[in-house]
Design an enzyme around this catalytic site. Structure first.
Site, PDB file in Angstrom:
ATOM      1  N   ASP A  52      -5.376 -95.218  25.715  1.00  0.00           N
ATOM      2  CA  ASP A  52      -6.195 -94.018  25.644  1.00  0.00           C
ATOM      3  C   ASP A  52      -6.180 -93.453  24.235  1.00  0.00           C
ATOM      4  O   ASP A  52      -5.140 -93.390  23.593  1.00  0.00           O
ATOM      5  CB  ASP A  52      -5.685 -92.978  26.638  1.00  0.00           C
ATOM      6  CG  ASP A  52      -5.844 -93.487  28.056  1.00  0.00           C
ATOM      7  OD1 ASP A  52      -6.928 -93.966  28.390  1.00  0.00           O
ATOM      8  OD2 ASP A  52      -4.857 -93.430  28.817  1.00  0.00           O
ATOM      9  N   TRP A 198      10.768 -59.709  45.243  1.00  0.00           N
ATOM     10  CA  TRP A 198      11.431 -59.310  46.490  1.00  0.00           C
ATOM     11  C   TRP A 198      10.402 -58.620  47.405  1.00  0.00           C
ATOM     12  O   TRP A 198       9.639 -57.766  46.960  1.00  0.00           O
ATOM     13  CB  TRP A 198      12.596 -58.345  46.195  1.00  0.00           C
ATOM     14  CG  TRP A 198      13.203 -57.840  47.469  1.00  0.00           C
ATOM     15  CD1 TRP A 198      14.189 -58.427  48.192  1.00  0.00           C
ATOM     16  CD2 TRP A 198      12.828 -56.658  48.183  1.00  0.00           C
ATOM     17  NE1 TRP A 198      14.447 -57.695  49.327  1.00  0.00           N
ATOM     18  CE2 TRP A 198      13.625 -56.605  49.348  1.00  0.00           C
ATOM     19  CE3 TRP A 198      11.884 -55.651  47.982  1.00  0.00           C
ATOM     20  CZ2 TRP A 198      13.530 -55.584  50.293  1.00  0.00           C
ATOM     21  CZ3 TRP A 198      11.772 -54.629  48.917  1.00  0.00           C
ATOM     22  CH2 TRP A 198      12.598 -54.598  50.055  1.00  0.00           C
ATOM     23  N   ASP A 365      25.240 -59.267  61.015  1.00  0.00           N
ATOM     24  CA  ASP A 365      24.875 -59.324  59.596  1.00  0.00           C
ATOM     25  C   ASP A 365      25.956 -58.674  58.737  1.00  0.00           C
ATOM     26  O   ASP A 365      27.104 -58.471  59.174  1.00  0.00           O
ATOM     27  CB  ASP A 365      23.487 -58.676  59.390  1.00  0.00           C
ATOM     28  CG  ASP A 365      22.716 -59.296  58.238  1.00  0.00           C
ATOM     29  OD1 ASP A 365      22.993 -58.932  57.082  1.00  0.00           O
ATOM     30  OD2 ASP A 365      21.848 -60.149  58.488  1.00  0.00           O
ATOM     31  N   ARG A 442      23.060 -55.146  42.446  1.00  0.00           N
ATOM     32  CA  ARG A 442      23.592 -54.689  43.739  1.00  0.00           C
ATOM     33  C   ARG A 442      25.125 -54.582  43.658  1.00  0.00           C
ATOM     34  O   ARG A 442      25.834 -54.961  44.582  1.00  0.00           O
ATOM     35  CB  ARG A 442      23.181 -55.645  44.858  1.00  0.00           C
ATOM     36  CG  ARG A 442      22.997 -54.967  46.201  1.00  0.00           C
ATOM     37  CD  ARG A 442      22.862 -55.969  47.331  1.00  0.00           C
ATOM     38  NE  ARG A 442      22.566 -55.291  48.585  1.00  0.00           N
ATOM     39  CZ  ARG A 442      22.783 -55.784  49.782  1.00  0.00           C
ATOM     40  NH1 ARG A 442      23.298 -56.983  49.925  1.00  0.00           N
ATOM     41  NH2 ARG A 442      22.492 -55.104  50.860  1.00  0.00           N
ATOM     42  N   TRP A 476      23.563 -67.614  55.465  1.00  0.00           N
ATOM     43  CA  TRP A 476      24.217 -67.726  54.151  1.00  0.00           C
ATOM     44  C   TRP A 476      23.323 -67.026  53.134  1.00  0.00           C
ATOM     45  O   TRP A 476      22.281 -67.539  52.765  1.00  0.00           O
ATOM     46  CB  TRP A 476      24.379 -69.202  53.832  1.00  0.00           C
ATOM     47  CG  TRP A 476      24.966 -69.571  52.512  1.00  0.00           C
ATOM     48  CD1 TRP A 476      24.709 -69.015  51.295  1.00  0.00           C
ATOM     49  CD2 TRP A 476      25.909 -70.624  52.269  1.00  0.00           C
ATOM     50  NE1 TRP A 476      25.427 -69.648  50.309  1.00  0.00           N
ATOM     51  CE2 TRP A 476      26.168 -70.638  50.877  1.00  0.00           C
ATOM     52  CE3 TRP A 476      26.551 -71.554  53.082  1.00  0.00           C
ATOM     53  CZ2 TRP A 476      27.038 -71.561  50.301  1.00  0.00           C
ATOM     54  CZ3 TRP A 476      27.413 -72.463  52.502  1.00  0.00           C
ATOM     55  CH2 TRP A 476      27.663 -72.464  51.125  1.00  0.00           C
ATOM     56  N   ASP A 477      23.772 -65.883  52.664  1.00  0.00           N
ATOM     57  CA  ASP A 477      22.957 -65.044  51.787  1.00  0.00           C
ATOM     58  C   ASP A 477      23.342 -65.249  50.319  1.00  0.00           C
ATOM     59  O   ASP A 477      24.398 -65.836  50.005  1.00  0.00           O
ATOM     60  CB  ASP A 477      23.155 -63.576  52.193  1.00  0.00           C
ATOM     61  CG  ASP A 477      21.927 -62.728  51.923  1.00  0.00           C
ATOM     62  OD1 ASP A 477      21.077 -63.143  51.118  1.00  0.00           O
ATOM     63  OD2 ASP A 477      21.834 -61.632  52.513  1.00  0.00           O
ATOM     64  N   MET A 478      22.530 -64.728  49.412  1.00  0.00           N
ATOM     65  CA  MET A 478      22.775 -64.852  47.965  1.00  0.00           C
ATOM     66  C   MET A 478      21.919 -63.780  47.301  1.00  0.00           C
ATOM     67  O   MET A 478      20.718 -63.942  47.184  1.00  0.00           O
ATOM     68  CB  MET A 478      22.314 -66.235  47.521  1.00  0.00           C
ATOM     69  CG  MET A 478      22.981 -66.825  46.323  1.00  0.00           C
ATOM     70  SD  MET A 478      22.603 -66.168  44.716  1.00  0.00           S
ATOM     71  CE  MET A 478      20.862 -65.990  44.713  1.00  0.00           C
ATOM     72  N   ASN A 479      22.560 -62.674  46.930  1.00  0.00           N
ATOM     73  CA  ASN A 479      21.774 -61.480  46.613  1.00  0.00           C
ATOM     74  C   ASN A 479      21.713 -61.067  45.148  1.00  0.00           C
ATOM     75  O   ASN A 479      21.502 -59.891  44.863  1.00  0.00           O
ATOM     76  CB  ASN A 479      22.285 -60.301  47.436  1.00  0.00           C
ATOM     77  CG  ASN A 479      21.766 -60.359  48.864  1.00  0.00           C
ATOM     78  OD1 ASN A 479      20.600 -60.657  49.080  1.00  0.00           O
ATOM     79  ND2 ASN A 479      22.627 -60.098  49.830  1.00  0.00           N
ATOM     80  N   CYS A 525      19.388 -67.745  52.818  1.00  0.00           N
ATOM     81  CA  CYS A 525      18.760 -66.450  52.567  1.00  0.00           C
ATOM     82  C   CYS A 525      19.136 -66.065  51.147  1.00  0.00           C
ATOM     83  O   CYS A 525      20.204 -66.453  50.663  1.00  0.00           O
ATOM     84  CB  CYS A 525      19.331 -65.449  53.573  1.00  0.00           C
ATOM     85  SG  CYS A 525      18.838 -63.738  53.296  1.00  0.00           S
ATOM     86  N   ASP A 547      12.761 -60.232  53.181  1.00  0.00           N
ATOM     87  CA  ASP A 547      13.289 -58.994  53.756  1.00  0.00           C
ATOM     88  C   ASP A 547      12.156 -58.102  54.245  1.00  0.00           C
ATOM     89  O   ASP A 547      12.390 -57.112  54.924  1.00  0.00           O
ATOM     90  CB  ASP A 547      14.108 -58.224  52.714  1.00  0.00           C
ATOM     91  CG  ASP A 547      15.539 -58.735  52.644  1.00  0.00           C
ATOM     92  OD1 ASP A 547      15.931 -59.521  53.525  1.00  0.00           O
ATOM     93  OD2 ASP A 547      16.258 -58.346  51.711  1.00  0.00           O
TER      94      ASP A 547
HETATM   95  C1  GLA Z   1      19.961 -59.384  52.032  1.00  0.00           C
HETATM   96  C2  GLA Z   1      19.308 -60.115  53.182  1.00  0.00           C
HETATM   97  C3  GLA Z   1      19.161 -59.199  54.370  1.00  0.00           C
HETATM   98  C4  GLA Z   1      20.514 -58.677  54.776  1.00  0.00           C
HETATM   99  C5  GLA Z   1      21.185 -57.997  53.581  1.00  0.00           C
HETATM  100  C6  GLA Z   1      22.609 -57.632  53.896  1.00  0.00           C
HETATM  101  O1  GLA Z   1      19.118 -58.413  51.514  1.00  0.00           O
HETATM  102  O2  GLA Z   1      18.070 -60.641  52.796  1.00  0.00           O
HETATM  103  O3  GLA Z   1      18.561 -59.880  55.447  1.00  0.00           O
HETATM  104  O4  GLA Z   1      21.302 -59.728  55.249  1.00  0.00           O
HETATM  105  O5  GLA Z   1      21.196 -58.823  52.435  1.00  0.00           O
HETATM  106  O6  GLA Z   1      23.248 -57.043  52.833  1.00  0.00           O
END
Ligand code: GLA
Length: 737
Positions: A52, A198, A365, A442, A476-479, A525, A547
């Site tokens: 090319d 978010w 929760d 947070r 299993w969350d991760m914020n 999550c 959320d």
């Molecule tokens: C996050 C999750 C929610 C809830 C809160 C708890 O925001 O998305 O669903 O579990 O944490 O602190």
């Protein structure tokens, strides 16, 4: 075998009945992409196509006349005349960044090899796919580069990844190692991607390609809510149902780059992989680096065609384990019901009510551990708060099981608050840079999962928690996102490995927990849907979508998510009104009719509902149980997009389209609106269907439903007000299937 090698012309044809992908070794030994798209006839030599582009002012040449700037390449090198985004960058001991990887040999094999320590699609039988490793070699650094391709037999899917193996004496540093590059010969495409934040994750964005670059990325240490690790190129006229589309999905949960670059000569480069930001991976003799996988899907049946393939692949050949093929339980989660304010009695009262309406799983929760009565403390202290749970998690789980419900629990294992026993004992376990401000989000920080002892410690706590209680499900969350990325124990020259090694640590913890507790259903999550990516689906077969539980908002979120991810991977709950995120009132019917198209559940205190609402909840649960297989395992089709108007329509159908449930939603009411006919898709045209909704019954041919539409009385519909839905149930009449 679905891969042909033509020795003479040194070309490879990866094909199945849907697609062709053709690679050629150029005269100088570099790899060129000849074609990717709808299946074409094989031939032994494509060199008549020539190379090319041609040499002109401003174009450098390699090897006596090859203008790399114009070549469609497989894994482009930096600094040798191609000024587009390169696939990799290697720093050598003398400071040079110039590499020269040339074709060395290849191996073609049946099946698909797993990627060590990384999530990836897989096969169950070798006959499901064919793989090829093409080995390129740089003689100056004595380094192998292995490009791996897999083509599935029965799906228009090719997966790709790359591996660098250092054989030479010098230590090289990989400063960039992307996973895949495809150069297309024209630019008549639109780029489709999923962006948000978010509470409004994965909204569909579409933009026309122009000369220059357009890209999405994450340098947040997690795939993130802002951009999903997915892009597609579609022709401008491609719709949900017709036209060409190429989807690219990155099977990874950390930093990523997905870039589309159009040159002034209208070649379009698509390139994806781990973001080079803060990435520097030393390779000494004997070391190797494996990139994560990119999954490429081609469809000529529009966006729905692409999504169907992603859904099938991800639900059956990416998700794993006991729950992959099992119907998911209807759950109730106490987060929006109580937030941190609960005790055992309160939890039991919610669970009791849930049981009485037919719910199957109770999920406890955030707030059950340490001194977690507010969100600034106790992350990391994964043992129960005796004031709230006098009988511990195990006591509560037993009581809940005794009611006939399964029990699930929330954790956020990658995190720590400074106000916690864990931090007080191990202040250096945080990801943070010495003597620099430690940004908070947070009020929490990220544990350094690039360190084995940290992962081991958390594994110990969680394994104990799970082993001592009757736990069937883990959320299993991760914020928070990562900042000041630095590991306190890694040497200076290893700091550029930390962000990726952290993700490998997360995968390692997941893997150990699912191996040890294979019957647990994991739901991932991240502040809602900030880590809804294919990497996570390999470990947790479902993900909390967002959320934002408002039904109207969820239309966009779930519609966008469905571009790539299967219905049964999307956690979707009915919550209280006024809605906690947008303060909107919607009916319990509207809320459920949106959440049905997901891994269905509730997130409110059922004790606060009126008798009438409770009865509706009971009916919803009965209805969902009766149709759960169809909702969770059926074929999902998008009909009307919430991004294009006031209405949304989607449907699920069984394999032979004899059973269908479709939903039509209208966000704002319309005065004196047009006649309403709801047209569906994918039905058997000559089959008679019994169509029912509310108190209406029709018998219609599939073709009538698809071409004329199911009639809805607009006047009646208007009486319902804003935020309304209709659920259509279609059943092929007996003897018609
Ligand atoms: C996050 C999750 C929610 C809830 C809160 C708890 O925001 O998305 O669903 O579990 O944490 O602190």
């Amino acid at each position: 075998m679905a891969i042909i090698y033509h020795e003479e012309s040194k070309s490879f044809h990866l094909y199945n009945r849907f697609i062709s992908y053709i690679i050629e070794v150029m005269p100088n030994g570099m790899l060129k992409n000849v074609y990717y798209g709808k299946r074409i006839h094989d031939r032994s030599d494509y060199s008549y196509q020539g190379n090319d582009g041609f040499l002109m002012h401003g174009v450098c040449s390699v090897d006596g006349g090859l203008a790399l700037q114009h070549q469609k390449q497989e894994y482009p090198a930096p600094g040798i005349g191609d000024y587009r985004e390169s696939a990799f960058l290697i720093r050598q001991e003398n400071g040079s960044h110039i590499s020269r990887f040339l074709y060395s040999y290849h191996t073609i094999y049946e099946g698909k090899k797993p990627l060590e320590n990384l999530p990836a699609t897989y096969v169950e039988k070798k006959s499901e796919a064919t793989g090829i490793d093409i080995i390129l070699y740089d003689s100056l650094t004595d380094t192998d580069l292995v490009l791996t391709y897999t083509i599935y037999e029965d799906l228009p899917v090719i997966t790709r990844s790359a591996r660098f193996e250092q054989k030479g004496e010098q230590t090289i540093v990989l400063e960039k190692a992307l996973s895949a590059c495809v150069d297309f010969p024209d630019k008549e495409y639109e780029m489709v991607h999923l962006s948000g934040a978010w509470g409004r994750e994965r909204h569909i964005k579409i933009r026309k390609l122009e000369e220059g670059t357009q890209s999405i990325d994450s340098i947040r240490g997690v795939s993130g809510a802002e951009h999903n690790p997915f892009i597609a190129l579609k022709r401008p006229h491609t719709t949900e149902f017709t036209g060409e589309v190429y989807g690219f999905s990155f099977v990874y949960s950390g930093n990523f780059l997905a870039k589309v670059e159009v040159t002034p000569h209208e070649i379009t480069r698509v390139i994806l992989g781990i973001h080079p930001y803060n990435f520097a991976w030393p390779l000494k003799k004997g070391d190797s680096f494996q990139t994560p996988e990119v999954v490429m899907v081609y469809s000529e049946e529009g966006l729905n065609g692409m999504s169907r393939v992603f859904h099938e692949l991800y639900a059956t050949r990416l998700a794993r384990g006991t729950w992959r093929d099992k119907e998911r339980p209807i759950l109730i989660n106490n987060w929006e019901a109580t937030y941190f304010n609960f005790n055992e009695e309160k939890i039991l009262s919610i669970a009791q009510k849930a049981k009485s309406v037919g719910i199957e799983l109770f999920v406890l929760d955030d707030g059950w551990y340490g001194e977690r009565n507010i969100d600034d403390r106790s992350l990391g202290d994964w043992y129960p708060n005796p004031e709230k749970l006098p009988h511990g998690v195990s006591g509560l789980s037993e009581k809940i099981e005794a009611m006939g419900l399964k029990f699930g629990i929330w954790i956020e294992p990658e995190m720590v608050n400074k106000n916690s026993d864990l931090y007080r004992a191990h202040p250096d376990w945080l990801i943070s840079t010495p003597e620099r401000y430690e940004s908070m989000c947070r009020t929490q920080h990220i544990l350094d999962y690039s360190r084995k002892e940290v992962v081991d410690y958390i594994f110990g706590l969680l394994d104990k928690l799970i082993s001592e209680s009757k736990i069937s499900y883990v959320k299993w969350d991760m914020n928070r996102y990562m900042s000041e990325a630095y590991s306190r124990t890694a040497k200076a020259n290893m700091q550029g490995t930390v962000m990726h090694r952290h993700i490998l640590g997360v995968y390692n913890l997941y893997e150990r927990l699912i191996q040890k507790h294979p019957d647990i259903l994991f739901e991932s999550c991240a502040s809602g849907g900030a880590r809804f990516d294919p990497g996570m689906l390999y470990y947790a077969p479902q993900t909390w979508c967002s959320d934002d539980t408002d039904a109207a908002e969820r239309l966009k979120i779930q519609y966008g998510t469905s571009l790539v991810y299967p219905v049964r991977s999307m956690g979707a709950h009915v919550s209280a009104v006024p809605n906690h995120q947008v303060n909107r009132m919607t009916s319990i019917d509207m809320r459920a009719s949106v959440a049905f198209f997901g891994a269905f559940g509730y997130e409110l205190d059922l004790n606060t509902l009126s008798e009438e609402e409770l009865n509706r909840v009971k009916e919803q649960i009965e209805f969902y149980k009766k149709n759960r297989r169809l909702f969770q395992f059926g074929t999902f089709t998008r009909i009307l997009s919430p991004f294009e108007g006031n209405t949304t329509c989607w449907m699920v159908s069984n394999e032979d389209a004899t059973q269908v449930i479709a939903a039509y939603y209208q966000v704002l009411n319309v005065a004196n609106g047009p006649w309403l006919k709801v047209k569906l898709a994918g039905l058997k045209p000559d089959t008679l269907y019994q169509v029912s909704y509310e108190d209406k019954q029709y018998v219609m041919y599939g073709s009538e439903i698809m071409q004329i539409g199911i009639p809805v009385d607009r006047k009646e519909f208007t009486k319902k007000g804003d935020f309304t839905s209709i659920l259509f149930i279609l059943q092929a009449k007996k003897g018609e299937a």
